[in-house]
Design an enzyme around this catalytic site. Structure first.
Site, short mmCIF file in Angstrom:
data_model
loop_
_atom_site.label_atom_id
_atom_site.label_comp_id
_atom_site.label_asym_id
_atom_site.label_seq_id
_atom_site.Cartn_x
_atom_site.Cartn_y
_atom_site.Cartn_z
N SER A 147 129.78 140.73 17.28
CA SER A 147 129.59 139.39 17.75
C SER A 147 130.83 138.96 16.74
O SER A 147 131.43 139.76 15.57
CB SER A 147 128.32 139.35 17.02
OG SER A 147 128.28 137.62 17.23
N TYR A 160 121.55 138.85 10.93
CA TYR A 160 122.46 140.16 12.43
C TYR A 160 123.63 139.67 11.86
O TYR A 160 124.90 140.70 12.42
CB TYR A 160 121.95 138.72 13.07
CG TYR A 160 123.22 137.84 14.56
CD1 TYR A 160 122.12 139.32 15.21
CD2 TYR A 160 123.65 138.24 15.17
CE1 TYR A 160 122.84 139.66 16.74
CE2 TYR A 160 124.71 137.82 16.00
CZ TYR A 160 124.01 138.77 17.19
OH TYR A 160 124.53 139.00 18.25
#
Length: 249
Positions: free
Chosen positions: A137, A150
């Protein structure tokens, strides 16, 4: 990369990004597709089989937080075919309340999947070599304050991928490693983001400080995903954000 006839394992293939990437791979006439996913989606698998009848498609239930199920899944694949050409590790969760599970699924499980896949794919072990793709990501490159856990897991995925791409490893295994980092993408992952953020009570304040984020569709990401696979080389890290693709140094 020439996809025709290739055998592919896609981990996390029932998610918004996963489904679209799978469909792009199937359009390139891959020969075998194994979808590793904890949940079942018989209707979707049936639809894929009807639409892409030349590809052998199978779903294998895998809990990415439990290494034994990952090992069993790859063992099942190898009992059905004699080699794996490509693995895409695309599983992931976003919920800052579930710290241990987030690390297990987003990072530890991905690491286990890499090593288990490599044991079968490596030329040093009699395999054919191939490509392992880790979906990270942009949050792993530019940590997001409202998703601290995350972001940490995705940073770990990128670092791990770069380490595994060491030229000495590649010379012996014949397996390339790349990381692809989606930007904000419209999927269920972003649903109810405030309640899943690091500090829900500060979410709006942090969001304002970051400015407006452009979101892309899962279809748009998948179109760029397949283009990256066609040109990527060992050790590269790519971002796909707002319709723009970058090879990140």
């Amino acid at each position: 990369m020439d996809f025709k006839g290739k055998s592919v394992v896609y981990v996390g293939g029932f998610g918004g990004i996963g489904q679209k990437c799978i469909e792009e791979l199937l359009k390139r006439e891959i020969g075998f597709l194994f979808i590793f996913e904890l949940a079942t989606n018989d209707e979707y698998v049936k639809k894929l089989k009807e639409s892409f009848s030349n590809c052998k498609i199978e779903h294998i239930s895998v809990d990415m937080s439990k290494v034994a199920t990952i090992e069993n899944a790859y063992k099942c694949v190898m009992e059905k075919i004699n080699h794996i050409d490509m693995v895409v590790n695309g599983s992931g969760i976003l919920n800052e309340r579930l710290i241990d599970l987030s690390v297990a699924v987003n990072l530890t499980g991905v690491i286990h999947s890499n090593f288990i896949a490599l044991s079968y794919m490596s030329k040093a072990n009699g395999g054919h070599g191939g490509l392992i793709v880790n979906i990270a990501s942009v949050a792993g490159l530019e940590p997001m304050a409202f998703t601290a856990v995350y972001s940490a897991t995705k940073s770990g995925v990128i670092s791990f991928t770069k380490s595994m791409a060491n030229p000495s490893y590649f010379q012996n295994t014949g397996v390339s490693f790349i990381a692809i980092c989606p930007g904000g993408t419209i999927t269920k992952l972003l649903a109810d983001l405030q309640s899943k953020s690091t500090f829900p009570e500060f979410f709006e304040e942090v969001k304002k400080s970051m400015g407006k984020q452009a979101l892309q569709s899962a279809d748009a990401f998948a179109e760029e995903f397949i283009k990256i696979l066609e040109i990527a080389y060992n050790g590269t890290v790519w971002t796909v954000e707002g319709g723009t693709v970058k090879n990140v140094d």
